[in-house]
Design an enzyme around this catalytic site. Sequence first.
Site, short mmCIF file in Angstrom:
data_model
loop_
_atom_site.label_atom_id
_atom_site.label_comp_id
_atom_site.label_asym_id
_atom_site.label_seq_id
_atom_site.Cartn_x
_atom_site.Cartn_y
_atom_site.Cartn_z
N GLU A 134 17.04 -4.83 -1.68
CA GLU A 134 15.89 -4.47 -2.58
C GLU A 134 16.54 -4.02 -3.92
O GLU A 134 15.67 -4.82 -4.68
CB GLU A 134 15.35 -3.08 -1.71
CG GLU A 134 14.11 -2.60 -2.45
CD GLU A 134 13.03 -2.93 -2.01
OE1 GLU A 134 13.05 -3.47 -0.98
OE2 GLU A 134 11.98 -3.28 -2.69
N ALA A 160 0.69 -1.37 -0.07
CA ALA A 160 0.08 -0.25 0.58
C ALA A 160 0.76 1.03 0.35
O ALA A 160 0.53 2.69 -0.02
CB ALA A 160 -1.08 0.13 1.45
N GLY A 161 1.86 1.11 0.52
CA GLY A 161 3.54 2.32 -0.23
C GLY A 161 3.30 2.49 1.52
O GLY A 161 4.01 3.72 1.53
N LEU A 162 3.27 1.73 1.97
CA LEU A 162 3.23 2.54 4.06
C LEU A 162 4.98 1.81 3.87
O LEU A 162 4.85 1.78 4.89
CB LEU A 162 2.30 2.28 4.42
CG LEU A 162 1.23 2.91 4.24
CD1 LEU A 162 0.05 2.83 5.37
CD2 LEU A 162 1.62 4.81 4.37
N SER A 163 5.36 0.90 2.55
CA SER A 163 6.87 0.34 3.13
C SER A 163 6.91 -0.81 4.12
O SER A 163 7.61 -1.06 4.93
CB SER A 163 7.55 0.76 3.91
OG SER A 163 8.60 2.46 3.65
N TYR A 169 8.37 2.18 -11.73
CA TYR A 169 9.15 3.04 -10.81
C TYR A 169 10.58 2.98 -11.88
O TYR A 169 11.34 3.91 -11.17
CB TYR A 169 9.32 2.03 -9.68
CG TYR A 169 10.23 3.00 -8.84
CD1 TYR A 169 9.73 3.42 -7.56
CD2 TYR A 169 11.54 2.79 -8.24
CE1 TYR A 169 10.34 4.37 -6.78
CE2 TYR A 169 12.24 3.27 -7.26
CZ TYR A 169 11.42 3.71 -6.59
OH TYR A 169 12.93 4.40 -6.14
N ASP A 189 13.05 4.84 2.13
CA ASP A 189 11.47 4.08 3.18
C ASP A 189 12.87 3.51 4.55
O ASP A 189 12.27 2.61 5.93
CB ASP A 189 11.47 2.83 2.39
CG ASP A 189 10.64 3.63 0.92
OD1 ASP A 189 10.21 4.84 1.03
OD2 ASP A 189 10.23 2.91 -0.01
C1 GLA Z 1 9.52 3.89 -3.49
C2 GLA Z 1 10.91 3.65 -2.79
C3 GLA Z 1 11.45 5.52 -2.47
C4 GLA Z 1 11.41 6.41 -3.07
C5 GLA Z 1 9.61 6.32 -2.91
C6 GLA Z 1 8.73 7.30 -3.77
O1 GLA Z 1 8.68 4.18 -1.97
O2 GLA Z 1 11.30 2.69 -2.27
O3 GLA Z 1 12.92 4.72 -2.34
O4 GLA Z 1 11.82 6.52 -4.15
O5 GLA Z 1 8.99 4.80 -3.46
O6 GLA Z 1 9.30 8.93 -2.96
#
Ligand code: GLA
Length: 393
Positions: free
Chosen positions: A162, A125-128, A224, A174
């Site tokens: 990663e 979800a983009g929260l790492s 990305y 992140d």
């Molecule tokens: C992902 C990547 C980060 C960063 C963001 C965008 O979360 O893992 O390193 O580049 O996108 O800001």
Amino acid sequence: MLKDLILEFKKKFGEFEDIGTYFSPGRVNLIGEHTDYNGGFVFPCALDFGTYAVVRKREDKIFRMYSKNFENLGIIEFSLNDLVYKKEDNWANYPKGVIKTFLDHNLAIKTGFDVLFFGNIPNGAGLSSSASIEVLVAVILKSLFDLDIDMVEMVKYCQLAENKFIGVNSGIMDQFAVGMGKKDRAILLDCNSLNYEYVPVVLNNMSIVIANTNKKRGLADSKYNERRASCEAAVEELNKNGVKIKYLGELTVEEFGKVKHFIKDEEQLKRARHAVRENERTKEAVSVLKAGNIEKFGKLMNESHISLRDDYEVTGIELDSLVEAAWDEEGTIGSRMTGAGFGGCTVSIVKNENIESFIKNVGEKYKVKTGLSASFYVANIGNGAKELKSDIN
Ligand code: GLA
């Protein structure tokens, strides 16, 4: 919850005494998006939810890993002698990649371990959630094998895992936020020098509200990598024309204005323009926040979203609908997408008295536009990854 996780660990792996427990947060980025791999500034913070691990060191070279978030995949097993990426190992490739990277850097990991993971960050979800498990494994390795390594180094190895093991060319934001986070503070990180500063996030009668699009991300990783490649191509173009820089983050908006005509490709130009402007915006946002001007901070968040939508083109209908609905709400100070984009989450600053109506109205409008149901979280800023006290055994 930890007690239940320990019980579950014992059911899966056996009744052992020497069990350790660990936690690693998720992160949300307040501003500074797609600037990290461009050598610019980011301004993320760790969340107070994340990934938990219950661990026991083994005598042999076997790793056995189980995630409560992927129960159907069962226990995934691999050996210290066979640390290669395997599609069927699914999520366990993240821990595996970190173990491999540590070994490649001569850190003495001599045996395997059994581990049960449970994460309350929504996956993908983009929260790492991935950085969270990576840094969690790094902290486990440091503790089990008494490794002489500090958090920033661990963060770098997790990024390397990663990049090289998983194959996503992500920047360092992140893992850094997850490893180095501090309660009630965001981190202003210069991704070029890795100098950083903790900045108190004082919101008084407002809160950080995260909204998840609940959109499956699909091809996000390749898009990305494409964005990153475009920025690198723009740097190359500038260098060919005598502008000596390593990263776009080295240019101010004014300097960029003088040299941008060297970038002939329209798409590269747009990507580069975002990277340069967003970097400057991030610095400005932090200075207004320090001065207590949250209203202005919110406006810069909005501008960040527009730039990510129009120049970087990483938003899409779902993120745009959530953000536009948020902008219309009374009590919204600012709202933008957060993380890589292409789905995932938005981050908004909302007055406390308006949060309830915010969630209701934004959720409804979003559903009408996209057919999807969003999830909302009122987020607190928490600490970075750590071993938890073992007295809960
Ligand atoms: C992902 C990547 C980060 C960063 C963001 C965008 O979360 O893992 O390193 O580049 O996108 O800001």
